[in-house]
Design a protein around this motif. Structure first.
Motif, PDB file in Angstrom:
ATOM      1  N   CYS A 164      -3.412   5.456   7.176  1.00 58.87           N
ATOM      2  CA  CYS A 164      -3.922   4.284   6.455  1.00 58.87           C
ATOM      3  C   CYS A 164      -2.949   3.110   6.455  1.00 58.87           C
ATOM      4  O   CYS A 164      -3.109   2.165   5.680  1.00 58.87           O
ATOM      5  CB  CYS A 164      -4.317   4.666   5.028  1.00 58.87           C
ATOM      6  SG  CYS A 164      -2.944   5.035   3.924  1.00 58.87           S
ATOM      7  N   ASP A 165      -1.942   3.169   7.343  1.00 64.86           N
ATOM      8  CA  ASP A 165      -0.991   2.057   7.493  1.00 64.86           C
ATOM      9  C   ASP A 165      -0.302   1.699   6.174  1.00 64.86           C
ATOM     10  O   ASP A 165      -0.204   0.529   5.795  1.00 64.86           O
ATOM     11  CB  ASP A 165      -1.694   0.812   8.060  1.00 64.86           C
ATOM     12  CG  ASP A 165      -2.303   1.069   9.426  1.00 64.86           C
ATOM     13  OD1 ASP A 165      -1.638   1.718  10.254  1.00 64.86           O
ATOM     14  OD2 ASP A 165      -3.438   0.626   9.664  1.00 64.86           O
ATOM     15  N   LEU A 221     -11.192   5.053   3.526  1.00 59.91           N
ATOM     16  CA  LEU A 221     -10.061   4.725   2.656  1.00 59.91           C
ATOM     17  C   LEU A 221      -9.951   3.218   2.444  1.00 59.91           C
ATOM     18  O   LEU A 221      -9.775   2.744   1.313  1.00 59.91           O
ATOM     19  CB  LEU A 221      -8.759   5.264   3.252  1.00 59.91           C
ATOM     20  CG  LEU A 221      -8.467   6.745   3.038  1.00 59.91           C
ATOM     21  CD1 LEU A 221      -7.278   7.181   3.883  1.00 59.91           C
ATOM     22  CD2 LEU A 221      -8.201   7.032   1.564  1.00 59.91           C
ATOM     23  N   ASN A 222     -10.043   2.465   3.538  1.00 58.49           N
ATOM     24  CA  ASN A 222      -9.922   1.008   3.424  1.00 58.49           C
ATOM     25  C   ASN A 222     -11.025   0.425   2.546  1.00 58.49           C
ATOM     26  O   ASN A 222     -10.782  -0.474   1.732  1.00 58.49           O
ATOM     27  CB  ASN A 222      -9.961   0.368   4.810  1.00 58.49           C
ATOM     28  CG  ASN A 222      -8.666   0.554   5.582  1.00 58.49           C
ATOM     29  OD1 ASN A 222      -7.595   0.716   4.995  1.00 58.49           O
ATOM     30  ND2 ASN A 222      -8.750   0.544   6.905  1.00 58.49           N
ATOM     31  N   VAL A 270      -1.455  11.054   6.035  1.00 53.39           N
ATOM     32  CA  VAL A 270      -2.348  10.077   5.417  1.00 53.39           C
ATOM     33  C   VAL A 270      -1.687   8.700   5.390  1.00 53.39           C
ATOM     34  O   VAL A 270      -2.335   7.681   5.652  1.00 53.39           O
ATOM     35  CB  VAL A 270      -2.740  10.528   4.000  1.00 53.39           C
ATOM     36  CG1 VAL A 270      -3.446   9.395   3.241  1.00 53.39           C
ATOM     37  CG2 VAL A 270      -3.636  11.760   4.065  1.00 53.39           C
ATOM     38  N   LYS A 296     -10.134   6.657   7.880  1.00 52.55           N
ATOM     39  CA  LYS A 296      -9.409   5.408   7.649  1.00 52.55           C
ATOM     40  C   LYS A 296     -10.354   4.320   7.155  1.00 52.55           C
ATOM     41  O   LYS A 296     -10.033   3.574   6.213  1.00 52.55           O
ATOM     42  CB  LYS A 296      -8.712   4.968   8.930  1.00 52.55           C
ATOM     43  CG  LYS A 296      -7.880   3.701   8.791  1.00 52.55           C
ATOM     44  CD  LYS A 296      -7.133   3.404  10.083  1.00 52.55           C
ATOM     45  CE  LYS A 296      -6.282   2.151   9.938  1.00 52.55           C
ATOM     46  NZ  LYS A 296      -5.502   1.876  11.181  1.00 52.55           N
ATOM     47  N   ASN A 297     -11.535   4.222   7.756  1.00 56.28           N
ATOM     48  CA  ASN A 297     -12.511   3.223   7.317  1.00 56.28           C
ATOM     49  C   ASN A 297     -12.951   3.478   5.880  1.00 56.28           C
ATOM     50  O   ASN A 297     -13.100   2.543   5.085  1.00 56.28           O
ATOM     51  CB  ASN A 297     -13.729   3.242   8.250  1.00 56.28           C
ATOM     52  CG  ASN A 297     -13.425   2.675   9.624  1.00 56.28           C
ATOM     53  OD1 ASN A 297     -12.485   1.903   9.788  1.00 56.28           O
ATOM     54  ND2 ASN A 297     -14.206   3.063  10.613  1.00 56.28           N
ATOM     55  N   ARG A 323       0.849  -1.193   0.000  1.00 55.89           N
ATOM     56  CA  ARG A 323       0.000   0.000   0.000  1.00 55.89           C
ATOM     57  C   ARG A 323       0.882   1.239   0.000  1.00 55.89           C
ATOM     58  O   ARG A 323       1.696   1.412   0.900  1.00 55.89           O
ATOM     59  CB  ARG A 323      -0.930   0.016   1.214  1.00 55.89           C
ATOM     60  CG  ARG A 323      -1.802   1.266   1.300  1.00 55.89           C
ATOM     61  CD  ARG A 323      -2.754   1.209   2.486  1.00 55.89           C
ATOM     62  NE  ARG A 323      -3.800   0.204   2.288  1.00 55.89           N
ATOM     63  CZ  ARG A 323      -4.792  -0.019   3.147  1.00 55.89           C
ATOM     64  NH1 ARG A 323      -4.868   0.683   4.279  1.00 55.89           N
ATOM     65  NH2 ARG A 323      -5.717  -0.940   2.892  1.00 55.89           N
ATOM     66  N   VAL A 364      -3.043   5.278  -2.732  1.00 52.01           N
ATOM     67  CA  VAL A 364      -3.780   6.472  -2.330  1.00 52.01           C
ATOM     68  C   VAL A 364      -3.028   7.668  -2.897  1.00 52.01           C
ATOM     69  O   VAL A 364      -1.810   7.769  -2.740  1.00 52.01           O
ATOM     70  CB  VAL A 364      -3.880   6.590  -0.805  1.00 52.01           C
ATOM     71  CG1 VAL A 364      -4.574   7.896  -0.407  1.00 52.01           C
ATOM     72  CG2 VAL A 364      -4.618   5.385  -0.223  1.00 52.01           C
TER      73      VAL A 364
END
Length: 267
Positions: A160-161, A121-122, A156, A118-119, A8, A48
């Motif tokens: 978003c890890d 984006l995932n 960001v 985050k949710n 990612r 992203v």
């Protein structure tokens, strides 16, 4: 050059690449980047995009000269005009659906809003949509920038890890001194620690439509490194940059996050 594996990535693209003439949007430097992103998504990776350019896009549409002194309300109005056009500009470069997310500093300082973002984006990434993030320039009350979109991209990436932060610049990476002023300037290929010598290598941008410069890119790299995320500062104007990235080969300057989570990424 190092081999870099990632799943990612957050990729930051600035106004100097999106609007190289200072107003309006151009695909001149974006085709190779878009093809790299599309290639990555087709091979199961997640991307992203953090994109500047709404003010420059609005200036082109409104025939507004950004080289002149521009007030904050004028910039905010131009951003409001340009943001939808900026999204249309990106969408025409991708087969996948693009999704717009606009953030402010207060969004990033609220744990609940960060969790919601985050949710979102995932979920978008699971749908194989391409999230495109920008600051909500039209409603920011103190300044137009979180710091700038370099630092926004780093935040960001942490949120978003991400495994990798790629910051696209108009130079090949970080040099030991300004290559525009010194013919003997040398590219720094790997940075393991951001110390005073690295900070002194950073200059200040003279581009009237850019809000960052190498200094903010180093700040962003520092934020990402502390979170265990590798960062690349690359030349976004060169198609060869993205050909190397397709082959998971390092290009530009690698800021190596020396955490156990990331050590296994480099072979």
């Amino acid at each position: 050059m190092q081999m870099i594996d990632w799943q990612r990535a957050v990729i930051k693209v600035g106004s100097a690449l999106i609007a190289p003439e200072g107003n309006g949007c151009s695909i001149r430097y974006l085709l190779a980047l878009a093809e790299f992103i599309q290639h990555s998504v087709q091979h199961g990776k997640e991307v992203v995009l953090v994109s500047s350019g709404s003010v420059a896009a609005g200036a082109g549409l409104m025939k507004f000269d950004l080289a002149q002194q521009v007030s904050i309300p004028q910039k905010q109005a131009l951003a409001a005009v340009g943001q939808s056009y900026l999204m249309q500009h990106w969408q025409k470069l991708f087969d996948n659906q693009c999704a717009q997310i606009l953030l402010t500093r207060s969004d990033l300082e609220s744990s609940k809003r960060v969790a919601n973002a985050k949710n979102t984006l995932n979920t978008l990434l699971q749908m194989q949509a391409i999230p495109i993030i920008n600051e909500n320039d039209s409603v920011v009350i103190d300044e137009l920038v979180v710091g700038d979109n370099d630092n926004l991209a780093a935040q960001v990436a942490v949120m978003c890890d991400a495994d990798l932060l790629i910051i696209c610049s108009d130079v090949d990476g970080l040099y030991n001194k300004n290559p525009q002023l010194h013919a003997d300037a040398q590219l720094i290929e790997v940075v393991e620690t951001i110390d005073d010598s690295i900070l002194q290598s950073a200059g200040i941008t003279t581009n009237p439509i850019a809000t960052g410069g190498m200094k903010t890119k180093i700040q962003a790299a520092d934020t990402a490194m502390q979170a265990g995320i590798n960062t690349l500062i690359v030349n976004g104007r060169k198609a060869a940059t993205f050909e190397q990235l397709k082959q998971t080969r390092q290009t530009g300057t690698l800021f190596f996050a020396a955490s156990s989570r990331m050590n296994s990424m480099l072979n």
